[in-house]
Write a protein that holds these residues in place. Structure first.
Motif, short mmCIF file in Angstrom:
data_model
loop_
_atom_site.label_atom_id
_atom_site.label_comp_id
_atom_site.label_asym_id
_atom_site.label_seq_id
_atom_site.Cartn_x
_atom_site.Cartn_y
_atom_site.Cartn_z
N LEU A 52 0.76 -1.26 -0.18
CA LEU A 52 0.03 -0.02 0.02
C LEU A 52 1.02 1.24 -0.17
N SER A 53 2.12 1.53 0.69
CA SER A 53 2.89 2.53 0.77
C SER A 53 3.54 2.51 -0.56
N ALA A 54 3.96 1.49 -1.23
CA ALA A 54 4.50 1.51 -2.58
C ALA A 54 3.49 1.92 -3.69
N LEU A 55 2.36 1.53 -3.57
CA LEU A 55 1.23 1.92 -4.52
C LEU A 55 1.05 3.73 -4.04
N SER A 56 1.10 3.93 -2.85
CA SER A 56 0.73 5.42 -2.67
C SER A 56 1.85 6.15 -3.27
N GLU A 57 3.06 5.96 -3.07
CA GLU A 57 4.30 6.53 -3.67
C GLU A 57 4.16 6.48 -5.12
N SER A 58 3.77 5.61 -6.01
CA SER A 58 3.67 5.56 -7.25
C SER A 58 2.86 6.37 -7.51
N VAL A 59 1.55 6.58 -7.27
CA VAL A 59 0.58 7.52 -7.38
C VAL A 59 1.05 8.87 -7.10
N HIS A 60 1.75 9.25 -6.17
CA HIS A 60 2.33 10.48 -6.05
C HIS A 60 3.37 10.90 -7.08
N GLU A 61 4.05 9.84 -7.50
CA GLU A 61 5.19 10.13 -8.66
C GLU A 61 4.12 10.53 -10.05
N GLY A 62 3.27 9.70 -10.14
CA GLY A 62 2.26 9.89 -11.28
C GLY A 62 1.65 11.56 -11.14
N LEU A 63 1.07 11.94 -10.10
CA LEU A 63 0.91 13.09 -9.82
C LEU A 63 1.96 14.41 -10.15
N ARG A 64 2.90 14.19 -9.44
CA ARG A 64 4.13 14.93 -9.66
C ARG A 64 4.60 15.27 -11.22
#
Length: 156
Positions: A52-64
């Motif tokens: 879940l943490s890795a998925l959340s960070e991946s989504v943040h990278e996409g948003l950036r």
């Protein structure tokens, strides 16, 4: 001492049945079963938390990527899509691969531009990803779909 033990065997006295030697074997096996089950459940809980943490960070990278690149992110229309902003989706997928998620091909990424002007500066963008978590062990209750979402404003 040995004479007494032989005498008990021969006479069949009830003191033969009062021994507690089998009790420790049963208690140890039940305790080990509980300890191993608890250890597996703790391992699965740690892996769900990491995923879940890795998925959340991946989504943040996409948003950036989406907020910095704006109209260059590959947006052709407004609204939500799972294929239109392919650069944002590939940014999320690449970040998930870097975090060693096991099966990124089953991950679903949705990018939403809710404003009517699409990816213009100041518009909102929402990136959402869903990932079906497959447990390492066969403990029940750990099979679930994890979802992470984030929202930001386009800068350029």
């Amino acid at each position: 001492m040995r004479t007494r033990q032989r005498l008990c065997r021969v006479t069949g006295s009830p003191s033969l049945f009062n021994r507690d030697s089998g009790q420790s074997l049963v208690e140890t096996s039940l305790s080990m079963l509980m300890i191993i089950t608890s250890a597996l459940a703790l391992f699965e809980l740690c892996m769900v938390t990491y995923t879940l943490s890795a998925l959340s960070e991946s989504v943040h990278e996409g948003l950036r990527y989406a907020i910095v690149n704006g109209s260059d992110a590959g947006v052709s229309a407004t609204g939500c899509s799972t294929s239109s902003p392919s650069a944002v989706i590939s940014a999320v997928t690449n970040a998930a691969t870097n975090y060693n998620l096991r099966n990124t091909s089953s991950m679903t990424v949705t990018v939403c531009y809710p404003a009517t002007d699409g990816a213009a500066p100041g518009s909102l963008v929402t990136v959402t990803a869903s990932y079906p978590y497959t447990p390492f062990s066969s403990l029940p209750g750990f099979q679930q779909t994890l979802t992470a979402s984030t929202e930001g404003r386009i800068l350029y």
